[in-house]
Scaffold this motif. Sequence first.
Motif, mmCIF file in Angstrom:
data_model
loop_
_atom_site.group_PDB
_atom_site.id
_atom_site.type_symbol
_atom_site.label_atom_id
_atom_site.label_comp_id
_atom_site.label_asym_id
_atom_site.label_seq_id
_atom_site.Cartn_x
_atom_site.Cartn_y
_atom_site.Cartn_z
ATOM 1 N N GLU A 57 0.822 -1.202 0.000
ATOM 2 C CA GLU A 57 0.000 0.000 0.000
ATOM 3 C C GLU A 57 0.859 1.256 0.000
ATOM 4 O O GLU A 57 0.490 2.260 -0.612
ATOM 5 N N LEU A 61 0.469 4.053 -2.744
ATOM 6 C CA LEU A 61 0.216 5.436 -2.345
ATOM 7 C C LEU A 61 1.273 6.362 -2.951
ATOM 8 O O LEU A 61 0.946 7.429 -3.473
ATOM 9 N N LEU A 64 0.517 6.901 -6.567
ATOM 10 C CA LEU A 64 -0.608 7.815 -6.744
ATOM 11 C C LEU A 64 -0.188 9.251 -6.435
ATOM 12 O O LEU A 64 -0.612 10.186 -7.123
ATOM 13 N N GLU A 65 0.657 9.435 -5.420
ATOM 14 C CA GLU A 65 1.165 10.780 -5.121
ATOM 15 C C GLU A 65 1.991 11.314 -6.287
ATOM 16 O O GLU A 65 1.874 12.478 -6.664
ATOM 17 N N TRP A 106 -6.879 2.843 -7.451
ATOM 18 C CA TRP A 106 -7.309 4.179 -7.024
ATOM 19 C C TRP A 106 -8.815 4.197 -6.784
ATOM 20 O O TRP A 106 -9.298 4.705 -5.789
ATOM 21 N N SER A 110 -8.971 3.822 -2.549
ATOM 22 C CA SER A 110 -8.917 5.187 -2.047
ATOM 23 C C SER A 110 -10.211 5.594 -1.357
ATOM 24 O O SER A 110 -10.238 6.554 -0.596
ATOM 25 N N PHE A 116 -5.470 7.960 1.564
ATOM 26 C CA PHE A 116 -5.689 8.461 0.211
ATOM 27 C C PHE A 116 -6.496 9.758 0.180
ATOM 28 O O PHE A 116 -6.600 10.388 -0.859
ATOM 29 N N ARG A 120 -6.522 12.463 -2.928
ATOM 30 C CA ARG A 120 -7.778 12.771 -3.628
ATOM 31 C C ARG A 120 -8.062 14.275 -3.565
ATOM 32 O O ARG A 120 -8.434 14.889 -4.563
#
Length: 195
Positions: A57, A61, A64-65, A106, A110, A116, A120
């Motif tokens: 995770e 994460l 995604l960042e 995502w 999320s 998350f 977001r």
Amino acid sequence: MKPAATKRPDAATRRAQLLDAADAVFITHGVNAPLELVVERAGVGRATLYRQFPDREAILLALLERSTELLQAQALAVQERPDAFFALLGYLSERIVRSPALSDYWRSSSLVDPRFAQVRKRVWSTLEPALAQAQRAGLVRAEVQADDISLLIGMLGAALRGTSDAERRRLARQALEVIRRGLRPDAATDAASRG
């Protein structure tokens, strides 16, 4: 004469290397791929991976960042354009098609993982000014709200139903066109006259 010492990469370089490897592995094998594949692709030891990222995770994460940072850079690049909102939706569409496993993660994780929430929020705050600009330019209906952004991105995510890269790209283009037509100020008038 002493041989030149090999310079070890710093932590930031190693982290970027691991994220590049994870991105490539997850694109090919999905987000549940064995982390050993990430280690192999990055050419590092397992301990190096876990020093940077304690679990899967944490890797996801971080990816995604990083995607959010790229979106923010794209927003800066197109900020003067009246159609910047649509340019950013096109950019997101390309990211969704390029990395379907990460996009799927995502969408599902999320929503329940509080880590998350900040990511977001950064995505929405990146898109909101472009939406307002498109409305001022007369490209988007005034009643469209920032809360609708999540729905629009979900519509782009429908492109993941394609069974091949070409099919996903076709569906993404189609979704973008439907969104663009549906957000036009005259779209509501057109719908009312047909109804």
